[in-house]
Design a protein around this motif. Structure first.
Motif, PDB file in Angstrom:
ATOM      1  N   LYS A   9     -15.328  25.055   6.203  1.00 18.11           N
ATOM      2  CA  LYS A   9     -16.554  26.219   6.247  1.00 18.11           C
ATOM      3  C   LYS A   9     -17.782  25.759   6.884  1.00 18.11           C
ATOM      4  O   LYS A   9     -18.385  24.893   6.278  1.00 18.11           O
ATOM      5  N   VAL A  10     -17.835  26.561   7.857  1.00 21.17           N
ATOM      6  CA  VAL A  10     -19.259  26.310   8.581  1.00 21.17           C
ATOM      7  C   VAL A  10     -20.053  27.499   8.616  1.00 21.17           C
ATOM      8  O   VAL A  10     -19.794  28.699   8.722  1.00 21.17           O
ATOM      9  N   TYR A  11     -21.349  27.258   8.340  1.00 21.76           N
ATOM     10  CA  TYR A  11     -22.363  28.237   8.133  1.00 21.76           C
ATOM     11  C   TYR A  11     -23.276  27.876   9.549  1.00 21.76           C
ATOM     12  O   TYR A  11     -23.649  27.004   9.729  1.00 21.76           O
ATOM     13  N   GLU A  12     -23.521  29.321  10.011  1.00 23.13           N
ATOM     14  CA  GLU A  12     -24.392  29.319  10.970  1.00 23.13           C
ATOM     15  C   GLU A  12     -25.649  30.005  10.756  1.00 23.13           C
ATOM     16  O   GLU A  12     -25.650  31.172  10.205  1.00 23.13           O
ATOM     17  N   ASN A  13     -26.859  29.469  11.291  1.00 21.78           N
ATOM     18  CA  ASN A  13     -28.130  30.023  11.015  1.00 21.78           C
ATOM     19  C   ASN A  13     -29.043  29.767  12.029  1.00 21.78           C
ATOM     20  O   ASN A  13     -29.334  28.511  12.065  1.00 21.78           O
ATOM     21  N   LYS A  14     -29.386  30.721  12.934  1.00 24.97           N
ATOM     22  CA  LYS A  14     -30.551  30.657  14.033  1.00 24.97           C
ATOM     23  C   LYS A  14     -29.969  29.175  14.793  1.00 24.97           C
ATOM     24  O   LYS A  14     -30.698  28.462  15.299  1.00 24.97           O
ATOM     25  N   GLY A  15     -28.630  29.246  15.255  1.00 24.77           N
ATOM     26  CA  GLY A  15     -28.063  28.262  16.102  1.00 24.77           C
ATOM     27  C   GLY A  15     -27.892  26.831  15.233  1.00 24.77           C
ATOM     28  O   GLY A  15     -27.274  26.220  16.212  1.00 24.77           O
ATOM     29  N   LYS A  22     -15.105  20.502   4.569  1.00 27.82           N
ATOM     30  CA  LYS A  22     -14.464  19.715   5.718  1.00 27.82           C
ATOM     31  C   LYS A  22     -13.194  19.355   5.238  1.00 27.82           C
ATOM     32  O   LYS A  22     -12.937  18.328   4.641  1.00 27.82           O
ATOM     33  N   GLU A  23     -12.408  19.914   6.153  1.00 25.19           N
ATOM     34  CA  GLU A  23     -10.736  19.547   5.803  1.00 25.19           C
ATOM     35  C   GLU A  23     -10.319  19.355   4.538  1.00 25.19           C
ATOM     36  O   GLU A  23      -9.756  18.292   4.143  1.00 25.19           O
ATOM     37  N   ILE A  24     -10.518  20.320   3.690  1.00 24.99           N
ATOM     38  CA  ILE A  24     -10.046  20.281   2.331  1.00 24.99           C
ATOM     39  C   ILE A  24      -8.423  20.461   2.118  1.00 24.99           C
ATOM     40  O   ILE A  24      -7.987  21.508   2.373  1.00 24.99           O
ATOM     41  N   PHE A  39     -22.253  16.212  -6.792  1.00 25.24           N
ATOM     42  CA  PHE A  39     -23.508  16.443  -6.794  1.00 25.24           C
ATOM     43  C   PHE A  39     -23.988  17.680  -6.226  1.00 25.24           C
ATOM     44  O   PHE A  39     -23.193  18.250  -5.430  1.00 25.24           O
ATOM     45  N   SER A  40     -25.130  18.167  -6.410  1.00 27.20           N
ATOM     46  CA  SER A  40     -25.482  19.304  -5.823  1.00 27.20           C
ATOM     47  C   SER A  40     -25.726  19.303  -4.144  1.00 27.20           C
ATOM     48  O   SER A  40     -25.789  18.176  -3.658  1.00 27.20           O
ATOM     49  N   GLY A  41     -25.131  20.337  -3.622  1.00 29.16           N
ATOM     50  CA  GLY A  41     -24.783  20.299  -2.319  1.00 29.16           C
ATOM     51  C   GLY A  41     -23.494  19.583  -1.690  1.00 29.16           C
ATOM     52  O   GLY A  41     -23.414  19.568  -0.440  1.00 29.16           O
ATOM     53  N   ALA A  42     -22.837  19.307  -2.571  1.00 30.32           N
ATOM     54  CA  ALA A  42     -21.274  18.704  -2.226  1.00 30.32           C
ATOM     55  C   ALA A  42     -20.388  19.842  -1.629  1.00 30.32           C
ATOM     56  O   ALA A  42     -19.482  19.413  -1.145  1.00 30.32           O
ATOM     57  N   GLY A  43     -20.642  21.145  -2.052  1.00 23.44           N
ATOM     58  CA  GLY A  43     -19.739  21.986  -1.480  1.00 23.44           C
ATOM     59  C   GLY A  43     -18.525  22.682  -2.554  1.00 23.44           C
ATOM     60  O   GLY A  43     -17.877  23.500  -2.282  1.00 23.44           O
ATOM     61  N   LYS A  44     -19.093  22.173  -3.612  1.00 21.76           N
ATOM     62  CA  LYS A  44     -18.280  22.643  -4.703  1.00 21.76           C
ATOM     63  C   LYS A  44     -18.226  24.497  -5.093  1.00 21.76           C
ATOM     64  O   LYS A  44     -16.926  24.756  -5.032  1.00 21.76           O
ATOM     65  N   SER A  58     -13.776  29.034   7.254  1.00 23.40           N
ATOM     66  CA  SER A  58     -13.861  29.189   8.889  1.00 23.40           C
ATOM     67  C   SER A  58     -12.447  28.611   9.550  1.00 23.40           C
ATOM     68  O   SER A  58     -12.012  29.151  10.618  1.00 23.40           O
ATOM     69  N   THR A  59     -11.927  27.778   8.935  1.00 24.31           N
ATOM     70  CA  THR A  59     -10.440  27.438   9.328  1.00 24.31           C
ATOM     71  C   THR A  59      -9.787  26.803   8.150  1.00 24.31           C
ATOM     72  O   THR A  59     -10.131  26.569   7.155  1.00 24.31           O
ATOM     73  N   GLY A  60      -8.449  26.853   8.298  1.00 23.15           N
ATOM     74  CA  GLY A  60      -7.359  26.637   7.267  1.00 23.15           C
ATOM     75  C   GLY A  60      -7.174  27.620   6.418  1.00 23.15           C
ATOM     76  O   GLY A  60      -7.539  28.733   6.773  1.00 23.15           O
ATOM     77  N   GLU A  61      -6.237  27.302   5.415  1.00 22.14           N
ATOM     78  CA  GLU A  61      -5.863  28.395   4.594  1.00 22.14           C
ATOM     79  C   GLU A  61      -5.903  28.044   3.140  1.00 22.14           C
ATOM     80  O   GLU A  61      -5.975  26.940   2.698  1.00 22.14           O
ATOM     81  N   VAL A  62      -6.212  29.263   2.182  1.00 21.29           N
ATOM     82  CA  VAL A  62      -6.008  29.029   0.947  1.00 21.29           C
ATOM     83  C   VAL A  62      -4.842  29.750   0.378  1.00 21.29           C
ATOM     84  O   VAL A  62      -5.079  30.999   0.643  1.00 21.29           O
TER      85      VAL A  62
END
Length: 359
Positions: A9-15, A22-24, A39-44, A58-62
């Motif tokens: 999952k990739v977030y884009e903000n103002k370039g 990342k490749e879970i 920890f906070s910000g790990a992506g949980k 953004s890529t991959g399947e759930v």
């Protein structure tokens, strides 16, 4: 039940691009209480929200029950999302509605008959222990009661999966235990698969059977809870486990030991299963020319199996200490020489016990 395949999952903000995931690659089996800690910000939270497509990868399947939700039509997706309940950290209750109305809300959106709504709401509130709070408003409830309302709202649609987003982090320790016990009861009685994210290792210990550790958007370790606690592989995991199971001695204790003339080697002894009940430490001191000083110890239960952890100082001739360690290992005890908060590479001190011993 839930399968993450190369999920990013990739977030884009103002370039600017931020990689949240990342490749879970990980699988949550049917009936699991699966924990994700980091920890906070790990992506949980991002990972959790991809399950019901509150976040699109953004890529991959759930895959949920073998279905790729992102490929379904809107109608099909709504039907599948009904099978996925969600519990939030801050409850997300409507303060203008009663407990009854909050719990009934998902059923109203599903066009269930009033009679069936009433039946399900009352049964669910009775299950979570709030049958006497039907006409109360959220502001009249404690934090634990509010979370029980949130759980009832998630259960009322008869889901097969329950997602818990830091469901206990806003609660006091005693209330946390009661909510975790309720979640275990839900898993056992309703056979609901639970995916819970948290930054609290105590939550993982109390409720989960399997766990994944996240760091910087990646899963760095996946194990059963028992194996993770008894043999953590990564530094991040070791730090989390230390919040429950101490594996080092503070420098202040080392300094006090040295001041008092205690100059032995420091080890962790980890006991699992039947070895937890054996008097191994006393046997070492009796059978070998070794003095044993217990610096720390506790016994906890992991998935129904006792797990003991001791930090001990062993003082004696090198050969005698090694024989004592071999004896412990033969009793299925995991032995490891430890350091002082990572500040010393190896703690090996010498003491004269009839002769000078060089380690």
């Amino acid at each position: 039940m839930i399968k993450f395949q190369n999920v990013s999952k990739v977030y884009e903000n103002k370039g600017q691009k931020t990689e949240a995931l990342k490749e879970i690659n990980v699988t949550v089996d049917k009936g699991d209480i699966f924990g994700v800690i980091g920890f906070s910000g790990a992506g949980k939270s991002t990972l959790l929200r991809t399950v019901n497509l509150l976040e699109n990868p953004s890529t991959g399947e759930v895959l949920v029950d073998g279905k790729h939700l992102a490929s379904l039509s809107k109608h099909q997706l709504r039907q599948e999302q009904k099978k996925i309940g969600m519990i939030f950290q801050h409850f997300h209750l409507l303060h203008s509605k009663t407990v009854y109305e909050n719990v009934a809300l998902p059923l109203g959106l599903s066009r269930v008959s009033k009679k069936e709504v009433d039946k399900r709401v009352r049964e669910t509130l009775d299950f979570v222990g709030l049958s006497d709070k039907l006409q109360s408003y959220p502001d009249q409830l404690s934090g634990g009661q509010k979370q029980r309302v949130g759980i009832a709202r998630a259960l009322v649609t008869n889901p097969s999966i329950l997602l818990c987003d830091e469901a206990t982090s806003a609660l006091d320790p005693q209330t946390t235990i009661s909510i975790l016990n309720l979640l275990k009861q839900i898993n056992e009685e309703y056979k609901i698969t639970i995916l819970i994210i948290t930054h609290e290792m105590e939550v993982i210990k109390e409720i989960c059977n399997r766990v994944a550790v996240m760091e910087n958007g990646r899963i760095i370790e996946t194990e059963t809870v028992f194996n993770l606690f008894t043999d953590p592989q990564t530094e991040t995991t070791q730090n989390f486990v230390r919040s429950i199971v101490r594996d080092h001695v503070p420098d202040t204790v080392y300094h006090l030991m040295e001041k008092n003339g205690y100059i032995g080697r420091i080890f962790t002894f980890k006991f699992t299963g039947s070895s937890s009940g054996k008097p191994i430490i006393s046997q070492i001191s009796k059978q070998f020319d070794v003095e044993v000083n217990v610096l720390y110890g506790n016994i906890t239960e992991l998935q129904g199996t006792p797990f003991g952890n001791l930090i001990v100082e062993l003082v004696g001739p090198h050969e005698e200490v090694e024989w004592g360690l071999d004896f412990a290992r033969k009793q299925q005890v995991h032995v490891k020489e430890v350091t002082s908060n990572g500040n010393r590479n190896r703690h090996y001190f010498e003491r004269t016990l009839g002769n000078v011993v060089h380690g």
